[in-house]
Motif scaffolding. Sequence first.
Motif, PDB file in Angstrom:
ATOM      1  N   ARG A  75       0.833  -1.201   0.000  1.00  0.00           N
ATOM      2  CA  ARG A  75       0.000   0.000   0.000  1.00  0.00           C
ATOM      3  C   ARG A  75       0.870   1.254   0.000  1.00  0.00           C
ATOM      4  O   ARG A  75       1.839   1.361   0.756  1.00  0.00           O
ATOM      5  CB  ARG A  75      -0.927   0.015   1.213  1.00  0.00           C
ATOM      6  N   LEU A  76       0.497   2.213  -0.818  1.00  0.00           N
ATOM      7  CA  LEU A  76       1.176   3.501  -0.866  1.00  0.00           C
ATOM      8  C   LEU A  76       0.185   4.530  -0.345  1.00  0.00           C
ATOM      9  O   LEU A  76      -0.822   4.820  -0.991  1.00  0.00           O
ATOM     10  CB  LEU A  76       1.612   3.824  -2.291  1.00  0.00           C
ATOM     11  N   ARG A 104       3.892   6.886   2.590  1.00  0.00           N
ATOM     12  CA  ARG A 104       4.323   5.667   3.275  1.00  0.00           C
ATOM     13  C   ARG A 104       4.133   4.474   2.368  1.00  0.00           C
ATOM     14  O   ARG A 104       3.088   4.302   1.752  1.00  0.00           O
ATOM     15  CB  ARG A 104       3.477   5.444   4.532  1.00  0.00           C
ATOM     16  N   ASN A 105       5.144   3.624   2.320  1.00  0.00           N
ATOM     17  CA  ASN A 105       5.068   2.341   1.641  1.00  0.00           C
ATOM     18  C   ASN A 105       5.752   1.328   2.544  1.00  0.00           C
ATOM     19  O   ASN A 105       6.974   1.297   2.632  1.00  0.00           O
ATOM     20  CB  ASN A 105       5.736   2.413   0.273  1.00  0.00           C
ATOM     21  N   GLY A 106       4.953   0.510   3.258  1.00  0.00           N
ATOM     22  CA  GLY A 106       5.540  -0.353   4.273  1.00  0.00           C
ATOM     23  C   GLY A 106       6.212   0.504   5.323  1.00  0.00           C
ATOM     24  O   GLY A 106       5.659   1.498   5.778  1.00  0.00           O
ATOM     25  N   PRO A 107       7.456   0.171   5.706  1.00  0.00           N
ATOM     26  CA  PRO A 107       8.141   0.975   6.719  1.00  0.00           C
ATOM     27  C   PRO A 107       8.834   2.210   6.141  1.00  0.00           C
ATOM     28  O   PRO A 107       9.366   3.033   6.893  1.00  0.00           O
ATOM     29  CB  PRO A 107       9.172   0.009   7.289  1.00  0.00           C
ATOM     30  N   ALA A 112      12.607   7.279  -3.366  1.00  0.00           N
ATOM     31  CA  ALA A 112      11.721   8.410  -3.107  1.00  0.00           C
ATOM     32  C   ALA A 112      11.062   8.897  -4.385  1.00  0.00           C
ATOM     33  O   ALA A 112       9.863   9.209  -4.414  1.00  0.00           O
ATOM     34  CB  ALA A 112      12.498   9.545  -2.440  1.00  0.00           C
ATOM     35  N   HIS A 113      11.838   8.945  -5.466  1.00  0.00           N
ATOM     36  CA  HIS A 113      11.290   9.369  -6.752  1.00  0.00           C
ATOM     37  C   HIS A 113      10.255   8.367  -7.256  1.00  0.00           C
ATOM     38  O   HIS A 113       9.207   8.750  -7.788  1.00  0.00           O
ATOM     39  CB  HIS A 113      12.410   9.521  -7.774  1.00  0.00           C
ATOM     40  N   THR A 144       4.681   6.717  -8.593  1.00  0.00           N
ATOM     41  CA  THR A 144       3.602   5.735  -8.466  1.00  0.00           C
ATOM     42  C   THR A 144       2.352   6.365  -7.876  1.00  0.00           C
ATOM     43  O   THR A 144       1.226   6.098  -8.330  1.00  0.00           O
ATOM     44  CB  THR A 144       4.051   4.549  -7.590  1.00  0.00           C
ATOM     45  N   PHE A 145       2.526   7.206  -6.857  1.00  0.00           N
ATOM     46  CA  PHE A 145       1.387   7.879  -6.235  1.00  0.00           C
ATOM     47  C   PHE A 145       0.662   8.741  -7.264  1.00  0.00           C
ATOM     48  O   PHE A 145      -0.580   8.762  -7.309  1.00  0.00           O
ATOM     49  CB  PHE A 145       1.883   8.734  -5.063  1.00  0.00           C
ATOM     50  N   GLU A 146       1.405   9.443  -8.089  1.00  0.00           N
ATOM     51  CA  GLU A 146       0.816  10.282  -9.121  1.00  0.00           C
ATOM     52  C   GLU A 146       0.023   9.436 -10.112  1.00  0.00           C
ATOM     53  O   GLU A 146      -1.106   9.787 -10.492  1.00  0.00           O
ATOM     54  CB  GLU A 146       1.927  11.047  -9.842  1.00  0.00           C
ATOM     55  N   GLN A 147       0.569   8.294 -10.494  1.00  0.00           N
ATOM     56  CA  GLN A 147      -0.108   7.415 -11.448  1.00  0.00           C
ATOM     57  C   GLN A 147      -1.391   6.827 -10.859  1.00  0.00           C
ATOM     58  O   GLN A 147      -2.414   6.726 -11.548  1.00  0.00           O
ATOM     59  CB  GLN A 147       0.833   6.285 -11.870  1.00  0.00           C
ATOM     60  N   ARG A 148      -1.344   6.451  -9.578  1.00  0.00           N
ATOM     61  CA  ARG A 148      -2.494   5.784  -8.958  1.00  0.00           C
ATOM     62  C   ARG A 148      -3.615   6.746  -8.603  1.00  0.00           C
ATOM     63  O   ARG A 148      -4.801   6.359  -8.633  1.00  0.00           O
ATOM     64  CB  ARG A 148      -2.037   5.051  -7.696  1.00  0.00           C
TER      65      ARG A 148
END
Length: 495
Positions: free
Chosen positions: A410-411, A424-427, A477-478, A483-487
């Motif tokens: 999960r992001l 956040r993605n995992g830890p 980080a990039h 990915t967040f932008e795409q989702r």
Amino acid sequence: MDATSSGQRRPNVVVILSDDLGWGDLSCQGATQIHTPNIDELARRGMRFTDAHASSAVCTPSRYSLLTGDYPWRSPLKSGVLGGADPAIIARDAPTLARDLRDRGYSTGAFGKWHLGLGWTWLDGSTPDAFTEGFVPDMQGSGRGIDYSAPFTGGPTALGFDRFFGIAGSLDMPPYCFLDQDHAVGAPLVEKTDLVSSQRPGLAAQGWRDDAVDTTVTEQAVAWIGEQRRAGQEFFAYIATAAPHRPCVPPAFVHGSTAAGQRGDAVFLVDWMVGRLMEALGDELERTLVVFTSDNGAPTMFTEDMLDADGGLTAHLPNGPWRGQKADAWEAGHRVPLIVAGAGSSAGVCDSLVSLLDIRATVRDVTESAAGTAVERSASGDAGGSPADHDDGESFAALLTGEQCAEPDRLLGHQAFDGTLVLRNGPIKAIYGTGSGGFSAPQGQPDDTGRGPGQLFDLSTDPVESDNIWSKRTTDAHAMIDTFEQRTGFTRGTR
């Protein structure tokens, strides 16, 4: 009666949202200077989440996400918070948690702090609109130019709630008056002269008492719940406390209840409110989904609120072990207590990553599964298929029963006071800015490009965020923000 045994009646839903209550303010989460027996009992009976987050480290955007299930950057408010006189930031036709439940036959009531803006009419006849280009919130606004004899629009009763009784913003924001349905109670026409701590100048209703706000709201909610129970009506009650947000003005009957000063007593007042609400539910408690949480972390810069009876600073840590405070991108800003008890929930402790964004989706799943039905979703995954319903949250109903763990990939996004994006993605946690983005020093600057400089932490080995590994793992980080932008459709540079 068991919540799912009949397959006919769905569980009631009660969401209690405290204001500026920190992760470490509850005795069930380690507090020793404050005792919260009623909230602790909820935790004993239900699921306590240790890694729960508000979508923002300040209140207005966090509340927006809880009620809509959408990220706060989708609203007109890109950073900061609203003032009590600001216009509404939830569109009038927007899908909301209240609408979900009312459309399925529930009675819906909102009680307490709103702080999502209202469609006030001003004395010059204007009606400011947050959905216009260039909208800027005025959190210092006095509201003196409002026509309080005119009803407001865009409030709770326009967004799915049948009943509303509460206040416009925080207890430090004018107008200082109660609101009932769509109008002010006892028009605020008197200048408030007894300003406490951070209260802003403005108008108050005749006889206004700061210390009576939460007790009055509680009794209104208790009475409404009683009416629904007597009518045999399924209901959703959303209760948003004013405490322990500044000014900390707990009523006399809770003075000295803790060893953590006035703020500690204000936390105890919240626990008292929870106790009254649980009493009001009575034998319906087991057939009610009860959610208790906070809109963001606790501020720690106002040490005067935490002085004990002898004038010393209490040893209490409102945010527990986490770095920072309210408004910050660091953990203390947005990691919040979350307890879910009653219908659809088992007793336990869950360490999975969840968000207040998820409340709307979770409530839908629990209420519909209890009735033996399913929520229809469009191909895009939205409930109801509305194109405006982004529904960024993910249901954690399965976590309530211990059936499964959260998705490991999960992001999840949050934001700081200044709009700094946190992922956040995992830890792994990425902060797209150089500082707290909030109240703690250094505040730093947000990065609208997502390309740095920034901060990256591995919370599994560095839970206190002391070792910034951005330079070592810049590529990670990039990739996260890409990915967040795409989702989600997040657009950089819109802070």
